[in-house]
Scaffold this motif. Structure first.
Motif, PDB file in Angstrom:
ATOM      1  N   ASN A 204       1.943   6.364  -7.234  1.00 20.73           N
ATOM      2  CA  ASN A 204       0.799   6.972  -7.920  1.00 20.73           C
ATOM      3  C   ASN A 204       0.315   8.265  -7.279  1.00 20.73           C
ATOM      4  O   ASN A 204      -0.820   8.669  -7.521  1.00 20.73           O
TER       5      ASN A 204
ATOM      6  N   GLN B 281      -1.201  10.998  -9.753  1.00 22.93           N
ATOM      7  CA  GLN B 281      -2.117  10.573 -10.813  1.00 22.93           C
ATOM      8  C   GLN B 281      -3.376  11.437 -10.900  1.00 22.93           C
ATOM      9  O   GLN B 281      -4.024  11.462 -11.935  1.00 22.93           O
TER      10      GLN B 281
ATOM     11  N   SER C 277       0.827  -1.210   0.000  1.00 17.63           N
ATOM     12  CA  SER C 277       0.000   0.000   0.000  1.00 17.63           C
ATOM     13  C   SER C 277       0.862   1.261   0.000  1.00 17.63           C
ATOM     14  O   SER C 277       0.574   2.223  -0.719  1.00 17.63           O
TER      15      SER C 277
ATOM     16  N   ALA D 271       2.404   1.675  -3.448  1.00 20.37           N
ATOM     17  CA  ALA D 271       1.393   2.118  -4.412  1.00 20.37           C
ATOM     18  C   ALA D 271       1.060   3.592  -4.196  1.00 20.37           C
ATOM     19  O   ALA D 271       0.858   4.333  -5.166  1.00 20.37           O
TER      20      ALA D 271
ATOM     21  N   TRP E  63      -7.557   8.165  -0.261  1.00 22.05           N
ATOM     22  CA  TRP E  63      -6.906   6.864  -0.297  1.00 22.05           C
ATOM     23  C   TRP E  63      -7.943   5.786  -0.050  1.00 22.05           C
ATOM     24  O   TRP E  63      -8.664   5.808   0.938  1.00 22.05           O
TER      25      TRP E  63
ATOM     26  N   GLY F 224      -5.240   2.294  -3.325  1.00 20.92           N
ATOM     27  CA  GLY F 224      -5.011   3.207  -4.434  1.00 20.92           C
ATOM     28  C   GLY F 224      -5.703   4.534  -4.199  1.00 20.92           C
ATOM     29  O   GLY F 224      -6.534   4.675  -3.313  1.00 20.92           O
ATOM     30  N   TRP F 225      -5.356   5.513  -5.020  1.00 16.27           N
ATOM     31  CA  TRP F 225      -5.937   6.839  -4.916  1.00 16.27           C
ATOM     32  C   TRP F 225      -7.257   6.888  -5.661  1.00 16.27           C
ATOM     33  O   TRP F 225      -7.402   6.310  -6.720  1.00 16.27           O
TER      34      TRP F 225
ATOM     35  N   ARG G 269     -13.423   1.299  -3.114  1.00 16.26           N
ATOM     36  CA  ARG G 269     -13.611   2.228  -4.231  1.00 16.26           C
ATOM     37  C   ARG G 269     -15.051   2.249  -4.644  1.00 16.26           C
ATOM     38  O   ARG G 269     -15.777   1.366  -4.616  1.00 16.26           O
TER      39      ARG G 269
END
Length: 63
Positions: free
Chosen positions: A33, A36, A26, A29, A44, A50-51, A63
């Motif tokens: 990124n 991005q 994590s 990552a 987060w 991920g973002w 997400r």
């Protein structure tokens, strides 16, 4: 007693190892990124790590 739970139990050891792998992944990552989203707000997502661009909160569970 043959099935006594002790502090050095293998389940705790392997759980700790998996947690450390997830945290390292994590963190990597996040660092790779981080740009991005450009100038958009980002959050987060814990799983999958991920973002999330354009989010209202700082941290999301999914997400």
């Amino acid at each position: 007693m043959a099935h006594e739970f002790r502090p050095g139990h293998p389940v705790l050891f392997w759980s700790f190892i998996l947690l450390m792998i997830f945290l390292i992944y994590s963190g990597a990552a996040a660092m790779i990124n981080i740009d991005q989203c450009g100038d958009q707000k980002k959050a987060w997502a814990v799983w999958p790590p991920g973002w999330v661009c354009g989010a209202d909160h700082n941290v999301q569970l999914t997400r």
